[in-house]
Scaffold this motif. Structure first.
Motif, PDB file in Angstrom:
ATOM      1  N   LEU A  47       0.834  -1.207   0.000  1.00 49.24           N
ATOM      2  CA  LEU A  47       0.000   0.000   0.000  1.00 49.24           C
ATOM      3  C   LEU A  47       0.866   1.253   0.000  1.00 49.24           C
ATOM      4  O   LEU A  47       0.420   2.318  -0.407  1.00 49.24           O
ATOM      5  CB  LEU A  47      -0.910   0.026   1.235  1.00 49.24           C
ATOM      6  N   GLY A  48       2.085   1.123   0.478  1.00 48.75           N
ATOM      7  CA  GLY A  48       3.021   2.242   0.572  1.00 48.75           C
ATOM      8  C   GLY A  48       4.066   1.912   1.609  1.00 48.75           C
ATOM      9  O   GLY A  48       3.774   1.237   2.598  1.00 48.75           O
ATOM     10  N   SER A  49       5.274   2.368   1.379  1.00 53.07           N
ATOM     11  CA  SER A  49       6.363   2.040   2.290  1.00 53.07           C
ATOM     12  C   SER A  49       6.093   2.564   3.691  1.00 53.07           C
ATOM     13  O   SER A  49       5.543   3.656   3.870  1.00 53.07           O
ATOM     14  CB  SER A  49       7.676   2.621   1.783  1.00 53.07           C
ATOM     15  N   THR A  50       6.524   1.789   4.680  1.00 57.78           N
ATOM     16  CA  THR A  50       6.433   2.221   6.070  1.00 57.78           C
ATOM     17  C   THR A  50       7.754   2.858   6.517  1.00 57.78           C
ATOM     18  O   THR A  50       7.967   3.069   7.709  1.00 57.78           O
ATOM     19  CB  THR A  50       6.060   1.043   6.992  1.00 57.78           C
ATOM     20  N   GLY A  51       8.620   3.179   5.542  1.00 55.95           N
ATOM     21  CA  GLY A  51       9.837   3.938   5.840  1.00 55.95           C
ATOM     22  C   GLY A  51       9.438   5.386   6.060  1.00 55.95           C
ATOM     23  O   GLY A  51       9.053   6.080   5.118  1.00 55.95           O
ATOM     24  N   ILE A  52       9.496   5.851   7.327  1.00 49.99           N
ATOM     25  CA  ILE A  52       8.941   7.163   7.677  1.00 49.99           C
ATOM     26  C   ILE A  52       9.962   8.287   7.604  1.00 49.99           C
ATOM     27  O   ILE A  52       9.660   9.422   7.947  1.00 49.99           O
ATOM     28  CB  ILE A  52       8.274   7.134   9.071  1.00 49.99           C
ATOM     29  N   GLY A  53      11.179   7.985   7.168  1.00 51.11           N
ATOM     30  CA  GLY A  53      12.218   9.014   7.096  1.00 51.11           C
ATOM     31  C   GLY A  53      13.136   8.964   8.294  1.00 51.11           C
ATOM     32  O   GLY A  53      12.892   8.225   9.256  1.00 51.11           O
ATOM     33  N   HIS A  54      14.215   9.721   8.231  1.00 47.65           N
ATOM     34  CA  HIS A  54      15.212   9.772   9.313  1.00 47.65           C
ATOM     35  C   HIS A  54      15.842   8.411   9.592  1.00 47.65           C
ATOM     36  O   HIS A  54      16.255   8.138  10.727  1.00 47.65           O
ATOM     37  CB  HIS A  54      14.617  10.333  10.614  1.00 47.65           C
ATOM     38  N   ALA A  74      15.007  -4.349  14.584  1.00 50.24           N
ATOM     39  CA  ALA A  74      16.277  -4.638  13.912  1.00 50.24           C
ATOM     40  C   ALA A  74      17.040  -3.334  13.758  1.00 50.24           C
ATOM     41  O   ALA A  74      16.457  -2.301  13.428  1.00 50.24           O
ATOM     42  CB  ALA A  74      16.048  -5.285  12.547  1.00 50.24           C
ATOM     43  N   ARG A  75      18.350  -3.419  13.997  1.00 52.44           N
ATOM     44  CA  ARG A  75      19.241  -2.296  13.694  1.00 52.44           C
ATOM     45  C   ARG A  75      20.100  -2.715  12.517  1.00 52.44           C
ATOM     46  O   ARG A  75      20.577  -3.844  12.461  1.00 52.44           O
ATOM     47  CB  ARG A  75      20.159  -1.976  14.875  1.00 52.44           C
ATOM     48  N   HIS A  76      20.285  -1.808  11.591  1.00 62.64           N
ATOM     49  CA  HIS A  76      21.078  -2.083  10.398  1.00 62.64           C
ATOM     50  C   HIS A  76      22.112  -0.969  10.272  1.00 62.64           C
ATOM     51  O   HIS A  76      21.782   0.144   9.872  1.00 62.64           O
ATOM     52  CB  HIS A  76      20.172  -2.144   9.173  1.00 62.64           C
ATOM     53  N   VAL A  77      23.355  -1.269  10.648  1.00 65.44           N
ATOM     54  CA  VAL A  77      24.388  -0.240  10.717  1.00 65.44           C
ATOM     55  C   VAL A  77      24.593   0.434   9.360  1.00 65.44           C
ATOM     56  O   VAL A  77      24.671   1.661   9.260  1.00 65.44           O
ATOM     57  CB  VAL A  77      25.716  -0.827  11.251  1.00 65.44           C
ATOM     58  N   ASN A  78      24.658  -0.354   8.293  1.00 64.58           N
ATOM     59  CA  ASN A  78      24.887   0.218   6.963  1.00 64.58           C
ATOM     60  C   ASN A  78      23.637   0.834   6.361  1.00 64.58           C
ATOM     61  O   ASN A  78      23.722   1.649   5.446  1.00 64.58           O
ATOM     62  CB  ASN A  78      25.428  -0.849   6.008  1.00 64.58           C
ATOM     63  N   GLY A  79      22.487   0.421   6.831  1.00 61.60           N
ATOM     64  CA  GLY A  79      21.225   0.901   6.273  1.00 61.60           C
ATOM     65  C   GLY A  79      20.769   0.012   5.136  1.00 61.60           C
ATOM     66  O   GLY A  79      21.584  -0.566   4.417  1.00 61.60           O
ATOM     67  N   VAL A  80      19.472  -0.122   5.000  1.00 64.49           N
ATOM     68  CA  VAL A  80      18.885  -0.955   3.948  1.00 64.49           C
ATOM     69  C   VAL A  80      17.857  -0.111   3.194  1.00 64.49           C
ATOM     70  O   VAL A  80      17.207   0.757   3.786  1.00 64.49           O
ATOM     71  CB  VAL A  80      18.264  -2.241   4.562  1.00 64.49           C
ATOM     72  N   ASP A  81      17.739  -0.337   1.888  1.00 63.88           N
ATOM     73  CA  ASP A  81      16.772   0.403   1.080  1.00 63.88           C
ATOM     74  C   ASP A  81      15.364  -0.053   1.451  1.00 63.88           C
ATOM     75  O   ASP A  81      15.043  -1.227   1.345  1.00 63.88           O
ATOM     76  CB  ASP A  81      17.045   0.163  -0.406  1.00 63.88           C
ATOM     77  N   ALA A  84      11.949   4.472   1.645  1.00 62.49           N
ATOM     78  CA  ALA A  84      11.504   5.458   2.637  1.00 62.49           C
ATOM     79  C   ALA A  84      11.079   6.752   1.951  1.00 62.49           C
ATOM     80  O   ALA A  84      11.550   7.070   0.859  1.00 62.49           O
ATOM     81  CB  ALA A  84      12.624   5.733   3.640  1.00 62.49           C
ATOM     82  N   ILE A  85      10.217   7.513   2.620  1.00 62.86           N
ATOM     83  CA  ILE A  85       9.681   8.732   2.008  1.00 62.86           C
ATOM     84  C   ILE A  85      10.756   9.762   1.707  1.00 62.86           C
ATOM     85  O   ILE A  85      10.586  10.582   0.821  1.00 62.86           O
ATOM     86  CB  ILE A  85       8.560   9.366   2.868  1.00 62.86           C
ATOM     87  N   ASP A  86      11.884   9.720   2.450  1.00 61.39           N
ATOM     88  CA  ASP A  86      12.961  10.675   2.178  1.00 61.39           C
ATOM     89  C   ASP A  86      14.057  10.079   1.284  1.00 61.39           C
ATOM     90  O   ASP A  86      15.067  10.724   1.026  1.00 61.39           O
ATOM     91  CB  ASP A  86      13.559  11.212   3.485  1.00 61.39           C
ATOM     92  N   GLY A  87      13.853   8.836   0.828  1.00 62.61           N
ATOM     93  CA  GLY A  87      14.807   8.209  -0.077  1.00 62.61           C
ATOM     94  C   GLY A  87      16.089   7.730   0.586  1.00 62.61           C
ATOM     95  O   GLY A  87      16.993   7.234  -0.084  1.00 62.61           O
ATOM     96  N   GLN A  88      16.179   7.865   1.909  1.00 59.93           N
ATOM     97  CA  GLN A  88      17.391   7.492   2.634  1.00 59.93           C
ATOM     98  C   GLN A  88      17.340   6.033   3.100  1.00 59.93           C
ATOM     99  O   GLN A  88      16.260   5.485   3.320  1.00 59.93           O
ATOM    100  CB  GLN A  88      17.575   8.409   3.859  1.00 59.93           C
TER     101      GLN A  88
END
Length: 147
Positions: A47-54, A74-81, A84-88
């Protein structure tokens, strides 16, 4: 009642995708069928990503046979795609599952999590915590509890 327990924390996820990190989280919830979790959560993601930014994502869903809300982190040190709404990339992933019948509680918990995780100081504490117990305390100490 505590929503987040030490057993439901992945302090150093190495997942390489949104689906992979949600799968990891589904698998730590040993009392729930991981396939059911995946079905519910991925349906919500469509329905839409739950990546809320930051650097934060809060994948969530309602489970028919759940008696109480439950969290996994979960913590992801490198970050995972995570789209997210901010593309980060996302570094903090909090999976929230609530009983199917409890709409109000679902929205309250989502709002509470989002409020806390929007605060840079809170995100830094989550990323810097050195034990699962510290992470549990962070999430219970910030008013994120089942009561």
């Amino acid at each position: 009642m505590t929503l987040l327990t030490a057993e439901h924390i992945l302090p150093d996820s190495k997942a390489d995708s949104k689906r992979a990190v949600i799968t990891e989280l589904a698998n730590v919830l040993t009392s729930i069928d991981p396939d059911s979790v995946m079905e519910v959560v991925m349906a919500r993601e469509h329905l839409g990503s739950t990546g809320i930014g930051h650097g934060v994502a809060i994948p969530h869903g309602r489970m028919p046979d759940l008696s109480n809300p439950i969290l996994a982190l979960a913590r992801h040190v490198n970050g995972v795609d995570f789209d997210a709404i901010d593309g980060q990339p996302v570094h903090i992933i909090v999976l929230l599952l609530v009983p199917d019948s409890d709409d109000r509680r679902h929205l309250e918990l989502l709002a509470q999590l989002a409020r806390n995780l929007q605060q840079q100081a809170f995100r830094e504490q989550v990323m810097q915590a050195t034990s699962n117990q510290m992470l549990c305390q962070l999430f219970s100490g910030e008013g994120i509890s089942g009561s």
